[in-house]
Write a protein that holds these residues in place. Structure first.
Motif, short mmCIF file in Angstrom:
data_model
loop_
_atom_site.label_atom_id
_atom_site.label_comp_id
_atom_site.label_asym_id
_atom_site.label_seq_id
_atom_site.Cartn_x
_atom_site.Cartn_y
_atom_site.Cartn_z
N ASP A 72 61.24 -61.62 -90.89
CA ASP A 72 61.46 -60.31 -90.27
C ASP A 72 61.09 -60.28 -88.80
O ASP A 72 61.17 -59.22 -88.17
N ASP A 73 60.64 -61.40 -88.23
CA ASP A 73 60.34 -61.50 -86.80
C ASP A 73 59.26 -60.51 -86.36
O ASP A 73 59.33 -59.94 -85.28
N THR A 74 58.24 -60.33 -87.20
CA THR A 74 57.16 -59.40 -86.88
C THR A 74 55.96 -60.06 -86.23
O THR A 74 55.05 -59.37 -85.77
N ALA A 75 55.96 -61.38 -86.19
CA ALA A 75 54.80 -62.11 -85.66
C ALA A 75 55.22 -63.55 -85.40
O ALA A 75 56.30 -63.97 -85.80
N PRO A 76 54.35 -64.33 -84.75
CA PRO A 76 54.67 -65.75 -84.54
C PRO A 76 54.85 -66.46 -85.87
O PRO A 76 54.26 -66.07 -86.88
N ASN A 77 55.69 -67.52 -85.85
CA ASN A 77 55.80 -68.33 -87.07
C ASN A 77 54.65 -69.33 -87.10
O ASN A 77 53.90 -69.46 -86.13
N PRO A 78 54.45 -70.05 -88.21
CA PRO A 78 53.31 -70.96 -88.29
C PRO A 78 53.26 -72.01 -87.18
O PRO A 78 52.18 -72.30 -86.65
N SER A 79 54.40 -72.56 -86.80
CA SER A 79 54.40 -73.57 -85.73
C SER A 79 54.04 -72.95 -84.39
O SER A 79 53.29 -73.53 -83.60
N GLU A 80 54.56 -71.76 -84.13
CA GLU A 80 54.19 -71.05 -82.89
C GLU A 80 52.71 -70.70 -82.88
O GLU A 80 52.04 -70.81 -81.85
N ALA A 81 52.19 -70.31 -84.04
CA ALA A 81 50.76 -69.99 -84.14
C ALA A 81 49.91 -71.23 -83.85
O ALA A 81 48.84 -71.13 -83.24
N SER A 82 50.40 -72.40 -84.28
CA SER A 82 49.64 -73.62 -83.99
C SER A 82 49.66 -73.93 -82.49
O SER A 82 48.65 -74.40 -81.94
N LEU A 83 50.78 -73.65 -81.81
CA LEU A 83 50.81 -73.82 -80.35
C LEU A 83 49.85 -72.83 -79.69
O LEU A 83 49.14 -73.19 -78.74
N ALA A 84 49.82 -71.60 -80.19
CA ALA A 84 48.89 -70.61 -79.65
C ALA A 84 47.44 -71.05 -79.84
O ALA A 84 46.60 -70.90 -78.94
N PRO A 165 38.76 -79.29 -80.03
CA PRO A 165 38.93 -79.49 -81.47
C PRO A 165 40.39 -79.37 -81.91
O PRO A 165 40.85 -80.17 -82.73
N VAL A 166 41.12 -78.42 -81.38
CA VAL A 166 42.51 -78.25 -81.81
C VAL A 166 43.38 -79.37 -81.24
O VAL A 166 44.25 -79.89 -81.95
N ALA A 167 43.16 -79.78 -80.00
CA ALA A 167 43.92 -80.91 -79.44
C ALA A 167 43.67 -82.16 -80.29
O ALA A 167 44.61 -82.92 -80.57
N ASN A 168 42.44 -82.37 -80.71
CA ASN A 168 42.15 -83.52 -81.56
C ASN A 168 42.82 -83.39 -82.91
O ASN A 168 43.24 -84.39 -83.50
N THR A 169 42.97 -82.18 -83.43
CA THR A 169 43.67 -81.98 -84.68
C THR A 169 45.14 -82.35 -84.53
O THR A 169 45.76 -82.90 -85.45
N PHE A 170 45.70 -82.11 -83.35
CA PHE A 170 47.09 -82.48 -83.08
C PHE A 170 47.26 -83.99 -82.90
O PHE A 170 48.33 -84.51 -83.15
N THR A 171 46.24 -84.69 -82.42
CA THR A 171 46.43 -86.07 -81.99
C THR A 171 45.83 -87.14 -82.90
O THR A 171 46.02 -88.32 -82.65
N ARG A 172 45.10 -86.75 -83.92
CA ARG A 172 44.52 -87.75 -84.81
C ARG A 172 44.71 -87.34 -86.25
O ARG A 172 44.85 -86.15 -86.55
N PRO A 173 44.72 -88.29 -87.17
CA PRO A 173 44.86 -87.92 -88.59
C PRO A 173 43.70 -87.08 -89.06
O PRO A 173 42.56 -87.26 -88.62
N VAL A 174 43.99 -86.14 -89.92
CA VAL A 174 42.99 -85.26 -90.50
C VAL A 174 43.10 -85.35 -92.02
O VAL A 174 44.21 -85.35 -92.55
#
Length: 180
Positions: A72-84, A165-174
């Motif tokens: 319904d385009d009421t908020a960011p999608n999950p991928s956009e939220a991860s960028l935020a 912490p979030v950049a590390n979540t993007f760049t290393r296995p979790v």
């Protein structure tokens, strides 16, 4: 000088940060470098692809999909939220490190974009072998600090990327467990 001014550091266009509080966080981290904090979120489906995410005692953080992904385009999608989340984490790190160094921040803006292949449609579409999730993320930092050179800001950006912490979540296995 007022009591409030003594406890804070002016940061140009940004709201002041409690420098004493920042220094206490730094001291606590150095005193107990192996402490782990568990963060929690409860996600509740509301309908279609809209979800309310409950974190601490805050108002729900809504995540939805755009019409092209049947939302319904009421908020960011999950991928956009991860960028935020990435942008905010980097911005917090840049701001905190600047204050710790005694810099006055006059401008701090980050532009993020990420590339991902969505043809798998959450595992219901083309499930041929391909990367799932972001393959490339680009962050452009626009930061201006009084009397601080571009080279010093570049070095700060590199430092903050390493310790975010979030950049590390993007760049290393979790380790990720998903189950019933």
């Amino acid at each position: 000088m007022t009591a409030v001014a003594q406890k804070t550091v002016l940061t140009g266009c940004l709201a002041p940060i409690d420098k004493g509080g920042l220094e206490q966080l730094i001291a606590n981290g150095k005193a107990n470098p192996k402490v782990i904090k568990t963060l929690k979120c409860k996600t509740v489906a509301e309908g279609k692809f809209r979800h309310a995410n409950y974190i601490r005692n805050l108002a729900p953080y809504i995540v939805d999909e755009p019409p092209g992904l049947l939302g319904d385009d009421t908020a960011p999608n999950p991928s956009e939220a991860s960028l935020a989340a990435l942008g905010s984490c980097l911005a917090v790190g840049l701001h905190a490190n600047a204050v710790h160094r005694g810099w006055i921040v006059n401008k701090l803006e980050l532009e993020l974009e990420g590339d991902l292949n969505i043809t798998a449609v959450w595992g219901t579409g083309d499930v041929s072998e391909k990367p799932v999730g972001f393959t490339d993320v680009r962050v452009k930092v626009d930061m201006e600090c009084e009397g601080i050179s571009k080279a010093e800001i570049d070095a700060l950006v590199t430092h903050v990327k390493k310790w975010s912490p979030v950049a590390n979540t993007f760049t290393r296995p979790v380790n990720l467990e998903v189950g019933i």
